[in-house]
Design a protein around this motif. Structure first.
Motif, PDB file in Angstrom:
ATOM      1  N   GLY A 534      -3.207   5.393   5.143  1.00  0.00           N
ATOM      2  CA  GLY A 534      -4.659   5.498   5.290  1.00  0.00           C
ATOM      3  C   GLY A 534      -5.142   6.936   5.290  1.00  0.00           C
ATOM      4  N   GLU A 565      -2.477  -2.510  -1.782  1.00  0.00           N
ATOM      5  CA  GLU A 565      -2.498  -2.177  -0.356  1.00  0.00           C
ATOM      6  C   GLU A 565      -2.389  -3.442   0.498  1.00  0.00           C
ATOM      7  OE1 GLU A 565      -2.217  -0.472   2.985  1.00  0.00           O
ATOM      8  OE2 GLU A 565      -2.397   0.797   1.191  1.00  0.00           O
ATOM      9  N   THR A 570      -7.291  -0.429   5.477  1.00  0.00           N
ATOM     10  CA  THR A 570      -7.247   0.550   4.390  1.00  0.00           C
ATOM     11  C   THR A 570      -7.978   0.028   3.162  1.00  0.00           C
ATOM     12  OG1 THR A 570      -5.115   1.333   5.244  1.00  0.00           O
ATOM     13  CG2 THR A 570      -5.710   1.986   3.011  1.00  0.00           C
TER      14      THR A 570
END
Length: 901
Positions: A534, A565, A570
């Protein structure tokens, strides 16, 4: 309401009257709803129960009194005959006759006690019996009163949800009256009223000034003017700020700013002094100090002197949050946030020797005592305060970056860098780059404002005849040139932040840009801890905001990371960052529009399995479209799918988006409706019912006759392609959308004239049902002549449906395909009914006499001729009878029965 104020409503009728008043809150009339809210307020204000109405207190009291009543109530005496049997049994076992006589005497005494309905008392103690009876009655009365009071509190707590719905009403009186009633409920401590008060805070952003004033008045009444002391007022505001959500904090800030501006919350008043004493008091908890600082910061947005005069207290709060065994990241963030508002819009920076910078240095140190994720919010506010108060923020920020770089790379190989230190370093890089960009723009804005002020003074001097005309003219002519030079200087300064070419002036973070790019694609990071991933992606997206070329080069990497991801937080942050990039560099992000909407493989935010990511995605796209930063195209069909999202938050954002979009100039929904129809109809993941609900909402935004007429023509033209599809679904969807349009008489006639376009699709029973529904809707407000025309057209539709369905079934059987269902409708022959008088035989019976074929056999023979299977005959539409001889009017059936007899 008058009877409630006069206390003329009996207690036994209190719940009935309250229930009636609550039921009228959903009335269609605004005046009725207003009167109902006034009645509920009167019942609440003049209730005979208690000044505080929490249901838990009444439930506990009721439980206690019921237990007392059960203990006071005497057990029912046994029946005389039973006692006599027991006495006989005991007598048979007992030899002593005196014991038997004694048992009989006790039995007679028990019978007397039962008849008097009072506990047994000794002989001659009549006064004790009377007192006990009075206690019983009092307990019973108290239990009944507590049951009524508990029912009243439950009714009021259920009303909170209704009032919260009325807060969103389009009628201003509904909103203001709901606010007043919620305030009254909060004063009586009704269950759920606190949540209602939080909901009304958002109305401070209303366009109606009366509603905004009502919100400010509500907060004033609840927390300031009616508070018993400044300590209670300060505690109430602190608690409200401590328990508020992020959106509620923004609303509360605007409310407090309005209170400060109006003088109800003076900067040097008792409430402010109490809040500062809470911050300085060592005995107060850190959370309470943080809440008080948050309230003071909100008030200081209007008057920075509120914080500037107590910088020593703020510094002490930062030091206290970092010292001791129990660190307080909440207090540290609140104190750093308070420093960001000290300067204000026109304030000056602090001296380099001021102790504020020493405290900020403690927070922005690589070895800051705050551990884990708790450090990042405090560091964000500390960097913002540094750029706001430091006279040379660029130099100060460079020193911070050097300190973190030294802690990260000195003595550590690339494979052995601690994750926490590297994550902090990346966060500082991204945050400093963003804050420095804002700093450059603020400097350019300050120069421009100074130039405008100079020109204004020169113009005023010229009007008074005091200035030099030639100099004033020269300054006026050079204003445009100065603006061009200023813009060029600003762009050069922004470009230097991320300059990577040799020989160019390097900015603060330019040297670390290649390192961040490589880090974001390195396997050890992409498969490493969530915190490090992140931080790396956050730093990269902030670097991309600095330069358009750098943004274009790394967009592919961002979408790649978005697709792969695993952390939902994030993914949501990346979607927000992409929205910022689209706002700053719309031309660079425009080729990736389909990926943003999730149409292509790299974009899946609107289809993300996590509801929070979908909510972030649709919120970002809504802002981009409504602010004209992204073109409105058929891609918004993906946003239309969100109208049926399983999460109500996502669906509510989608509803709000289309509502606001319909109010934009030209109503873009009108231009996109046919494209939306095609895309949604072709989407196999949308169920037919969901499609109908989505299109019903979208078609509802077409409120002009000409637009509806044009849409109807465009949709009719789509039948030519729809009937060629392998399934009847495209034709069904088009027919349903046409049936949802509100057509004028002229538009409906044009629709009937386009018969050839949709005639071939009438074989399907759902297409036919949609058109029948459309005819029924047109009849509601049609005139007599128009109704005859509609009836004739409906008859034409019915006949065409039976004919087309029969022809399709014949062809389907020949090709081995599935046959279609036929919706049979009765076409009542009013002429035959009127002509058949008593004693005269109807036409159907004459036909039976002519060939001797019963009606049922005749129907089956007709269906065999036209090719309609009995099992494929659909049930008749609502309000219609099957097309059989038995499905005639009641008068005809009675006449047939009479003739048969």
């Amino acid at each position: 309401a008058t009877m409630a104020e006069a206390k003329a409503i009996p207690l036994s009728h209190w719940l009935v009257v309250t229930d009636l008043a609550i039921g009228r809150l959903n009335d269609k009339g605004a005046l009725v709803r207003k009167a109902a809210m006034g009645l509920v307020a009167s019942l609440l204000g003049f209730n005979p129960f208690a000044p505080q109405l929490p249901s838990a207190a009444f439930a506990e009291s009721l439980k206690d009194y019921e237990a007392k009543l059960a203990a006071m109530t005497p057990p029912p005496a046994p029946h005389l005959e039973v006692i006599e049997e027991e006495s006989d049994a005991e007598a048979s076992e007992n030899i002593n006759g005196d014991e038997v006589q004694s048992q009989k005497t006790q039995t007679e005494g028990a019978d007397d006690a039962e008849q008097e309905e009072a506990p047994k008392a000794p002989e001659g103690d009549a006064e004790a019996t009377i007192q006990l009876n009075g206690g019983l009655e009092a307990a019973r009365t108290m239990v009944a009163a507590l049951k009524t009071a508990l029912g009243f509190t439950v009714q009021l707590s259920g009303t909170v949800g209704v009032l919260c719905n009325l807060l969103t009403s389009g009628v201003a009186s509904d909103v203001t009256e709901s606010i007043g009633l919620l305030v009254r409920m909060r004063q009586f401590n009704v269950d759920g009223s606190t949540e209602g008060v939080r909901r009304l805070l958002g109305l401070i952003f209303s366009r109606d000034q009366a509603i905004k004033d009502a919100v400010v008045e509500a907060v004033d009444v609840l927390y300031l003017s009616n508070a018993e002391s400044p300590m209670i007022a300060a505690a109430g505001l602190s608690e409200l700020a401590a328990t508020a959500a992020l959106g509620e904090l923004a609303s509360l800030e605007d409310v407090l700013k309005a209170l400060v501006l109006s003088g109800r919350l003076p900067p040097n008043g008792a409430v402010m002094k109490t809040l500062w004493s809470d911050v300085a008091n060592e005995e107060c908890s850190n959370n309470r100090k943080a809440a008080a600082l948050n309230v003071l910061t909100m008030c200081a947005r209007t008057n920075p002197e509120i914080i500037r005069g107590h910088l020593g207290t703020v510094c002490a709060a930062i030091d206290a949050s970092l010292a001791g065994e129990k660190k307080s990241p909440i207090l540290c963030r609140a104190a750093c946030c308070a420093l960001t508002v000290v300067r204000g819009k026109e304030g000056s920076t602090l001296e380099l020797s001021h102790p504020v910078f020493a405290e900020l240095a403690k927070v922005l140190h690589p070895g800051a005592p705050l551990s884990g994720r708790a450090w990042f919010p405090s560091a964000e506010q500390a960097i913002a305060a540094l750029y706001s108060l430091h006279p040379d923020p660029e130099h100060a920020a460079s020193e911070v970056i050097k300190a973190f770089a030294a802690a990260t790379f000195s003595g550590n190989s690339m494979d052995k860098i601690p994750t926490a230190i590297l994550a902090r370093f990346l966060f500082v890089l991204g945050e400093v780059s963003l804050k420095h960009l804002v700093h450059v723009e603020q400097l350019a804005r300050a120069v421009r404002q100074a130039r405008i002020a100079r020109d204004r003074k020169a113009a005023e001097a010229k009007e008074k005849g005091e200035g030099d005309d030639d100099l004033t003219a020269a300054m006026g002519q050079g204003a445009v040139g100065e603006d061009l030079l200023l813009d060029a200087a600003r762009e050069k300064a922004e470009g230097e932040l991320l300059a990577t070419k040799q020989g160019a002036t390097r900015g603060l973070v330019a040297v670390y840009a290649p390192f961040v790019v490589q880090l974001c694609s390195h396997p050890s990071v992409t498969q490493g801890p969530e915190l490090l991933r992140g931080a790396a992606l956050a730093a990269l997206t902030r670097f991309m905001v600095l330069d358009a070329k750098f943004c274009e080069d790394n967009l592919k990497l961002i979408f790649t990371r978005l697709k792969g991801e695993s952390d939902k937080g994030t993914r949501a942050a990346l979607m927000v960052a992409l929205g910022d990039l689209a706002f700053r560099f719309p031309n660079a992000v425009e080729p990736w529009t389909e990926h943003l909407y999730g149409i292509k493989e790299w974009g899946n935010s609107l289809h993300d399995p996590d509801a929070s990511v979908r909510q972030h995605a649709i919120t970002v796209l809504s802002h981009l479209v409504l602010n004209d930063m992204m073109k409105v195209k058929g891609h918004i069909s993906e946003m239309a799918r969100c109208l049926e999202d399983v999460d109500p938050r996502v669906a509510s954002v989608a509803k709000l988006f289309f509502h606001e979009l319909s109010h934009k100039h030209g109503n873009p929904i009108y231009n996109l409706l046919t494209d939306l129809l095609s895309r949604l109809s072709a989407d196999e993941t949308i169920t037919p019912d969901a499609f109908k609900r989505i299109m019903t909402r979208l078609v509802g935004f077409i409120d002009k006759d000409r637009q509806a007429e044009s849409i109807c023509e465009k949709m009719c033209a789509r039948f030519a392609e729809a009937v060629l599809a392998d399934t009847p679904k495209p034709a069904r969807d088009v027919a349903f959308c046409i049936s949802q349009l509100t057509l004028s008489e002229r538009a409906f006639k044009k629709f009937t004239e386009a018969w050839k376009m949709y005639e071939a699709a009438l074989y399907d029973h759902e297409v036919h049902a949609s058109f029948v529904t459309m005819c029924a809707k047109q009849k509601r407000n049609a005139k007599a002549e128009a109704k005859q025309f509609i009836d004739a057209f409906e008859t034409k539709i019915n006949e065409a449906h039976v004919e087309k369905a029969a022809a399709y079934n014949v062809s389907a059987r020949a090709e081995g395909k599935e046959t279609v269902t036929v919706t049979a409708l009765a076409v009542e022959d009013e002429a035959d009914d009127d002509g058949a008088v008593d004693g005269e035989q109807p036409d159907t019976e004459k036909n039976e006499e002519n060939d001797g074929t019963p009606d049922k056999d005749r129907q089956e023979s007709v269906q065999a001729v036209v090719g309609v299977d009995q099992e494929n005959v659909a049930p008749p539409l609502e309000g219609k009878a099957p097309m059989t001889p038995e499905a005639k009017s009641p008068a005809r059936r009675s006449r047939r029965g009479g003739a048969a007899k």
